[in-house]
Enzyme design. Sequence first.
Site, PDB file in Angstrom:
ATOM      1  N   ARG A 174      22.593   6.075   7.303  1.00 41.09           N
ATOM      2  CA  ARG A 174      21.329   5.990   7.735  1.00 41.09           C
ATOM      3  C   ARG A 174      20.165   5.616   8.757  1.00 41.09           C
ATOM      4  O   ARG A 174      19.797   4.523   8.854  1.00 41.09           O
ATOM      5  CB  ARG A 174      20.791   4.391   6.725  1.00 41.09           C
ATOM      6  N   SER A 223      14.057   1.751  -0.361  1.00 43.92           N
ATOM      7  CA  SER A 223      14.986   0.408  -0.630  1.00 43.92           C
ATOM      8  C   SER A 223      14.845   0.313   0.732  1.00 43.92           C
ATOM      9  O   SER A 223      14.727   0.458   2.112  1.00 43.92           O
ATOM     10  CB  SER A 223      16.674   0.989  -0.140  1.00 43.92           C
ATOM     11  N   GLU A 293      16.494  -1.485   6.149  1.00 44.61           N
ATOM     12  CA  GLU A 293      16.452   0.135   6.725  1.00 44.61           C
ATOM     13  C   GLU A 293      15.105   0.324   7.002  1.00 44.61           C
ATOM     14  O   GLU A 293      14.955   1.841   7.944  1.00 44.61           O
ATOM     15  CB  GLU A 293      17.064   0.519   5.030  1.00 44.61           C
TER      16      GLU A 293
HETATM   17  C1  LIG Z   1       9.611   5.525  -3.348  1.00 43.35           C
HETATM   18  C2  LIG Z   1      10.916   5.523  -2.243  1.00 43.35           C
HETATM   19  C3  LIG Z   1      12.277   6.290  -2.272  1.00 43.35           C
HETATM   20  C4  LIG Z   1      12.914   6.353  -1.423  1.00 43.35           C
HETATM   21  N1  LIG Z   1      14.412   6.874  -1.713  1.00 43.35           N
HETATM   22  C5  LIG Z   1      14.926   7.244  -0.762  1.00 43.35           C
HETATM   23  C6  LIG Z   1      16.261   7.628  -0.870  1.00 43.35           C
HETATM   24  O1  LIG Z   1      16.309   7.489  -1.693  1.00 43.35           O
HETATM   25  N2  LIG Z   1      17.399   8.155  -0.025  1.00 43.35           N
HETATM   26  C7  LIG Z   1      16.847   7.790   1.634  1.00 43.35           C
HETATM   27  O2  LIG Z   1      17.248   7.576   2.542  1.00 43.35           O
HETATM   28  N3  LIG Z   1      15.289   7.426   1.609  1.00 43.35           N
HETATM   29  C8  LIG Z   1      14.648   6.481   0.688  1.00 43.35           C
HETATM   30  N4  LIG Z   1      12.978   6.588   1.478  1.00 43.35           N
HETATM   31  C9  LIG Z   1      12.864   6.327   2.231  1.00 43.35           C
HETATM   32  C10 LIG Z   1      12.806   7.470   3.196  1.00 43.35           C
HETATM   33  O3  LIG Z   1      10.819   8.324   2.481  1.00 43.35           O
HETATM   34  C11 LIG Z   1      12.902   8.550   4.531  1.00 43.35           C
HETATM   35  O4  LIG Z   1      13.728   7.408   5.362  1.00 43.35           O
HETATM   36  C12 LIG Z   1      12.062   9.388   4.749  1.00 43.35           C
HETATM   37  O5  LIG Z   1      13.306  10.335   4.788  1.00 43.35           O
HETATM   38  C13 LIG Z   1      11.547   9.413   6.189  1.00 43.35           C
HETATM   39  O6  LIG Z   1      10.835  10.518   5.923  1.00 43.35           O
HETATM   40  P1  LIG Z   1       9.250   9.748   6.638  1.00 43.35           P
HETATM   41  O7  LIG Z   1       9.060  10.976   6.725  1.00 43.35           O
HETATM   42  O8  LIG Z   1       8.453   9.074   5.533  1.00 43.35           O
HETATM   43  O9  LIG Z   1       9.795   9.299   8.071  1.00 43.35           O
HETATM   44  P2  LIG Z   1       8.573   7.785   8.542  1.00 43.35           P
HETATM   45  O10 LIG Z   1       8.858   6.581   7.397  1.00 43.35           O
HETATM   46  O11 LIG Z   1       7.254   8.723   8.801  1.00 43.35           O
HETATM   47  O12 LIG Z   1       9.393   7.541   9.833  1.00 43.35           O
HETATM   48  C14 LIG Z   1      10.824   6.834   9.749  1.00 43.35           C
HETATM   49  C15 LIG Z   1      11.483   6.745  10.401  1.00 43.35           C
HETATM   50  O13 LIG Z   1      11.403   8.392  11.731  1.00 43.35           O
HETATM   51  C16 LIG Z   1      11.448   8.217  12.399  1.00 43.35           C
HETATM   52  N5  LIG Z   1      10.547   9.804  12.357  1.00 43.35           N
HETATM   53  C17 LIG Z   1       9.712  10.440  11.735  1.00 43.35           C
HETATM   54  N6  LIG Z   1       9.449  11.624  12.367  1.00 43.35           N
HETATM   55  C18 LIG Z   1      10.770  12.000  13.080  1.00 43.35           C
HETATM   56  C19 LIG Z   1      10.323  13.257  14.057  1.00 43.35           C
HETATM   57  N7  LIG Z   1      10.061  14.153  13.825  1.00 43.35           N
HETATM   58  N8  LIG Z   1      11.734  12.850  15.253  1.00 43.35           N
HETATM   59  C20 LIG Z   1      12.106  11.853  15.634  1.00 43.35           C
HETATM   60  N9  LIG Z   1      12.377  11.016  14.806  1.00 43.35           N
HETATM   61  C21 LIG Z   1      11.314  10.489  13.522  1.00 43.35           C
HETATM   62  C22 LIG Z   1      10.264   7.883  12.469  1.00 43.35           C
HETATM   63  O14 LIG Z   1       9.557   7.375  14.111  1.00 43.35           O
HETATM   64  C23 LIG Z   1      10.769   5.941  11.905  1.00 43.35           C
HETATM   65  O15 LIG Z   1      11.123   5.710  13.224  1.00 43.35           O
HETATM   66  C24 LIG Z   1      12.191   6.337   0.032  1.00 43.35           C
HETATM   67  C25 LIG Z   1      11.508   5.811   0.194  1.00 43.35           C
HETATM   68  C26 LIG Z   1      10.237   5.651  -0.810  1.00 43.35           C
HETATM   69  C27 LIG Z   1       8.688   5.225  -0.552  1.00 43.35           C
END
Ligand SMILES: Cc1cc2nc3c(=O)[nH]c(=O)nc-3n(C[C@H](O)[C@H](O)[C@H](O)COP(=O)(O)OP(=O)(O)OC[C@H]3O[C@@H](n4cnc5c(N)ncnc54)[C@H](O)[C@@H]3O)c2cc1C
Length: 302
Positions: A174, A223, A293
């Site tokens: 992560r 999480s 995380e």
């Molecule tokens: C119900 C639920 C279940 C989930 N289950 C999981 C799971 O099973 N496993 C897991 O790992 N995660 C899980 N997550 C967390 C999340 O969905 C993941 O971490 C996902 O990859 C985040 O993507 P995002 O586009 O929403 O990122 P954001 O929340 O928009 O950003 C997260 C971070 O990434 C950075 N970021 C975003 N885009 C870029 C880019 N293009 N380049 C560089 N940095 C960037 C942002 O600046 C920030 O620091 C869950 C979340 C929810 C709400």
Amino acid sequence: MSGNAINAAPALRGRLLLKEPMARHSSWRVGGAADQMYVPADLDDLRNFLGQQQPATPLLWLGLGSNLLVRDGGFRGTVIKLAGVLNELQFETPDQVTAGAGATCARVARFAAEHGLGGVEFLAGIPGTMGGALAMNAGAHGSEIWDWVEFAETLDRSGRLRTRRRDELDVAYRRVALPANEWFIRARLVLPADPARAAGRRIRELLARRAETQPTGEFSCGSVFRNPPGDFAGRLIEGSGLKGARCGAARISEKHANFIINEGGAHARDLEDLIRLAQQRVRTEFNVELHPEVRIVGEELQ
Ligand SMILES: Cc1cc2nc3c(=O)[nH]c(=O)nc-3n(C[C@H](O)[C@H](O)[C@H](O)COP(=O)(O)OP(=O)(O)OC[C@H]3O[C@@H](n4cnc5c(N)ncnc54)[C@H](O)[C@@H]3O)c2cc1C
């Protein structure tokens, strides 16, 4: 063109939003306003926009905000939102998929399955974008996105594109150490063949398992804490007696103690208070340090 012509900056074609409430862009539905948010039209437009920013302006890249807590005072700087743009998916025979950073994880999982490829079924239940998944090394069910990445393409503030391989980036559980002022714009995945066409069924099974064990359908960021080595954050929080604990309209889920729920109307402050409470109690009860995380950014409300 006249002899007096100056090199005007190319016109921007994306959407610029001023004082944009970040609660609209976060799966927790909390967060104060960002000074500005830019949704680029395409990669060229994004490069133009970056070229027009002051070098000192803080930039926050955003996918779907599913792992992000923006504090109630908002973000002083510019948010670049990629969800829904730069979202092209391409199948490259026989076993490769190129995915834009703005593509949702669920779409990537389905696209791979439809093209007879496996490996990334776990992405179906992750409600973020590829960019967010690459930045977080998102994973589930024993697999992580960087297990499948041949290379990622990045963009920096000056508009320079680079190709980055896993061994250049210090990829861990992560966590991915990307150089400052460099962000993901797409990735090339190399995936195993799925001759039995079992990936679609596996996606349905994993989603069903998730619905049984996690509070899906409520406002959360998944999480909150990374699992400490050899243990589970949810087990430790539950063992500290914190299931159902609340601050304002934020509550530690009874279904999965590593999830904090916004019941509606919670402030980022309430969520952070619960995060600190869980850390303190687990430290006292188990002598274990929990590390979030979820990424926490922005200003406290003054
Ligand atoms: C119900 C639920 C279940 C989930 N289950 C999981 C799971 O099973 N496993 C897991 O790992 N995660 C899980 N997550 C967390 C999340 O969905 C993941 O971490 C996902 O990859 C985040 O993507 P995002 O586009 O929403 O990122 P954001 O929340 O928009 O950003 C997260 C971070 O990434 C950075 N970021 C975003 N885009 C870029 C880019 N293009 N380049 C560089 N940095 C960037 C942002 O600046 C920030 O620091 C869950 C979340 C929810 C709400």
